[in-house]
Design an enzyme around this catalytic site. Structure first.
Site, short mmCIF file in Angstrom:
data_model
loop_
_atom_site.label_atom_id
_atom_site.label_comp_id
_atom_site.label_asym_id
_atom_site.label_seq_id
_atom_site.Cartn_x
_atom_site.Cartn_y
_atom_site.Cartn_z
N SER A 1 -16.25 -7.48 6.38
CA SER A 1 -14.88 -6.97 7.09
C SER A 1 -14.09 -7.33 7.73
O SER A 1 -14.51 -8.36 8.68
CB SER A 1 -14.94 -5.78 8.32
OG SER A 1 -14.27 -5.24 8.71
N CYS B 1 -6.04 3.96 1.32
CA CYS B 1 -4.93 3.54 2.62
C CYS B 1 -4.07 3.77 2.23
O CYS B 1 -2.42 3.20 1.72
CB CYS B 1 -5.53 2.75 3.74
SG CYS B 1 -3.96 2.79 5.16
N HIS C 1 -11.07 -10.58 -2.00
CA HIS C 1 -11.69 -9.42 -1.36
C HIS C 1 -10.90 -8.25 -2.24
O HIS C 1 -9.53 -8.03 -3.06
CB HIS C 1 -10.57 -9.09 0.07
CG HIS C 1 -10.49 -8.01 0.57
ND1 HIS C 1 -10.72 -6.81 1.09
CD2 HIS C 1 -11.34 -8.07 2.10
CE1 HIS C 1 -10.80 -6.13 2.59
NE2 HIS C 1 -11.06 -6.81 3.20
N HIS D 1 -9.57 0.23 0.29
CA HIS D 1 -8.65 -0.76 0.14
C HIS D 1 -8.34 -0.90 -1.47
O HIS D 1 -7.12 -1.79 -1.63
CB HIS D 1 -9.76 -1.97 -0.43
CG HIS D 1 -11.22 -1.89 1.02
ND1 HIS D 1 -12.24 -1.31 0.23
CD2 HIS D 1 -11.51 -2.32 2.25
CE1 HIS D 1 -13.42 -1.12 1.40
NE2 HIS D 1 -12.24 -1.85 2.22
N THR E 1 -3.43 -6.29 3.96
CA THR E 1 -3.06 -5.39 5.24
C THR E 1 -3.85 -6.20 6.59
O THR E 1 -3.42 -5.57 7.52
CB THR E 1 -3.05 -3.99 4.87
OG1 THR E 1 -4.47 -4.11 5.01
CG2 THR E 1 -2.15 -3.75 4.23
N GLU F 1 -8.95 -5.53 -1.29
CA GLU F 1 -8.09 -4.96 -1.42
C GLU F 1 -6.96 -5.79 -2.33
O GLU F 1 -5.94 -5.87 -2.89
CB GLU F 1 -7.62 -5.29 -0.27
CG GLU F 1 -5.89 -5.06 -0.26
CD GLU F 1 -5.63 -4.46 1.35
OE1 GLU F 1 -6.07 -4.64 2.64
OE2 GLU F 1 -3.74 -5.51 1.30
N CYS G 1 -9.02 3.15 12.77
CA CYS G 1 -8.19 3.25 12.21
C CYS G 1 -7.52 5.00 11.50
O CYS G 1 -8.68 5.66 10.81
CB CYS G 1 -7.04 1.85 11.10
SG CYS G 1 -7.72 1.78 9.93
N CYS H 1 -1.04 -3.69 8.70
CA CYS H 1 -0.57 -2.82 9.24
C CYS H 1 -0.97 -2.34 10.60
O CYS H 1 -1.09 -3.47 11.17
CB CYS H 1 -1.56 -1.68 8.94
SG CYS H 1 -3.61 -2.00 9.38
S1 SF4 Z 1 -4.51 -0.54 5.72
FE1 SF4 Z 1 -4.77 -0.97 8.26
S2 SF4 Z 1 -4.73 1.44 8.68
FE2 SF4 Z 1 -5.34 1.18 6.40
S3 SF4 Z 1 -6.95 1.23 6.37
FE3 SF4 Z 1 -6.81 -0.90 6.83
S4 SF4 Z 1 -6.71 -1.18 8.41
FE4 SF4 Z 1 -7.33 0.78 8.35
#
Ligand code: SF4
Length: 314
Positions: free
Chosen positions: A229, A102, A130, A80, A171, A132, A17, A201
């Site tokens: 992942s 991101c 995670h 992340h 996301t 993120e 992505c 996303c």
């Molecule tokens: S938020 Fe979406 S676009 Fe951004 S790195 Fe993660 S998967 Fe990719």
């Protein structure tokens, strides 16, 4: 086996992505600008192949900034995102850092901050531990965000003294599972505030839709991607829930199950947002070596998202 015919339905979009492309580009440009070694906190994206290739050009991966031996070298934060305490820690150590978070994760961070400032208590829908989720929760003082992982958590969730609540999400979640959690939340807390624009996303949504579109026509489905992942693991679940029970993740230690593929007429293939196309090509080449293969790529939408890299690397 060689004259056995197999049809491969190749999901599109799949693989990298815009956020992953940008993060990898940031690391490569940092090596060009600063020379090796450059440190990266956490796997830049969740893919072993990507990480191993970056190690070859002089990237050292660490879990924590305290592990950085030469603190005169720059460090990159992964796609992340990181808690605010990590940038503060880098400042304390006087380490130069480059943030490869991101932009779509940063958007969720800003959303959380704005809601907090406006007096909302926040519910984050996501997966415990995670990176993120750790990064998003770390944008605000402890106790300002509660994590909810599933509908059972919604049932158990009790408001403390909060007058206003809002939800945000990770996301890379399953679009359908998240919708069920949101429905349960809205039912329980009718006043709950929603994000202006969905947090899951575009890349996650498109990859899941592409898999959903073909999974029911497949006898088996394979998703190329790493075990850690989130995006890739969700695609396997989506394929299963969309009618292809025999769906598997193909990661760095996987063996291709030829004995099972031999019994198939049609197989589906996709890859997570952090998996390079080389992995898909290698996988298909292994199948081609054993069977007569016909490939049909089914594209549901064209993606043209590109994110700028930080100006200081240009
Ligand atoms: S938020 Fe979406 S676009 Fe951004 S790195 Fe993660 S998967 Fe990719």
């Amino acid at each position: 086996m060689k004259n056995k015919k197999i049809k491969i339905l190749l999901a599109a979009p799949r693989g990298f992505c815009a956020g992953v492309e940008r993060a990898i580009e940031i690391v490569k440009k940092s090596i060009t600008k600063y020379g090796a070694p450059v440190y990266v906190r956490h796997e830049i994206v969740h893919n072993k192949y990507v990480v191993d290739n970056l190690k070859k050009i002089g990237v050292i991966f660490v879990d924590e900034l305290s592990e950085i031996k030469d603190k005169s070298r720059p460090v990159i934060f992964s796609a992340h995102g990181v808690p605010k305490s990590i940038s503060a820690e880098a400042n304390d150590y006087k380490i130069e850092y480059i943030d490869a978070t991101c932009p779509l994760v940063s958007k969720v961070h800003r959303e959380a901050e704005n809601l907090h400032k406006a007096g909302y208590h926040i519910i984050l829908i996501g997966h415990l531990n995670h990176p993120e989720v750790i990064g998003t929760m770390g944008q605000l003082p402890e106790g300002s965000i509660d994590l909810i992982q599933n509908e059972k958590d919604v049932e158990k969730y009790k408001l403390k003294n909060e007058k206003k609540i809002a939800y945000i999400t990770q996301t890379t979640l399953s679009v359908d599972d998240t919708q069920n959690i949101i429905t349960a939340l809205k039912k329980k807390f009718v006043e709950i505030r929603e994000p202006f624009k969905e947090d899951i996303c575009y890349a996650t949504t498109n990859r899941q839709l592409a898999v959903k579109n073909i999974a029911k026509k497949c006898d088996m489905f394979f998703v190329l991607g790493s075990k850690n992942s989130s995006n890739s693991v969700r695609l396997v679940e989506v394929a299963q829930k969309s009618g292809c029970i025999d769906s598997e993740l193909i990661h760095s230690e996987s063996n291709v199950p030829f004995h099972k593929i031999e019994k198939c007429t049609t197989i589906g293939v996709s890859s997570g947002a952090s998996a390079p196309e080389t992995l898909v090509e290698n996988f298909i080449n292994k199948i081609k070596a054993k069977f007569v293969v016909k490939i049909d790529e089914i594209e549901i939408v064209k993606e043209n998202v590109v994110f700028k890299i930080p100006a200081k690397l240009n």
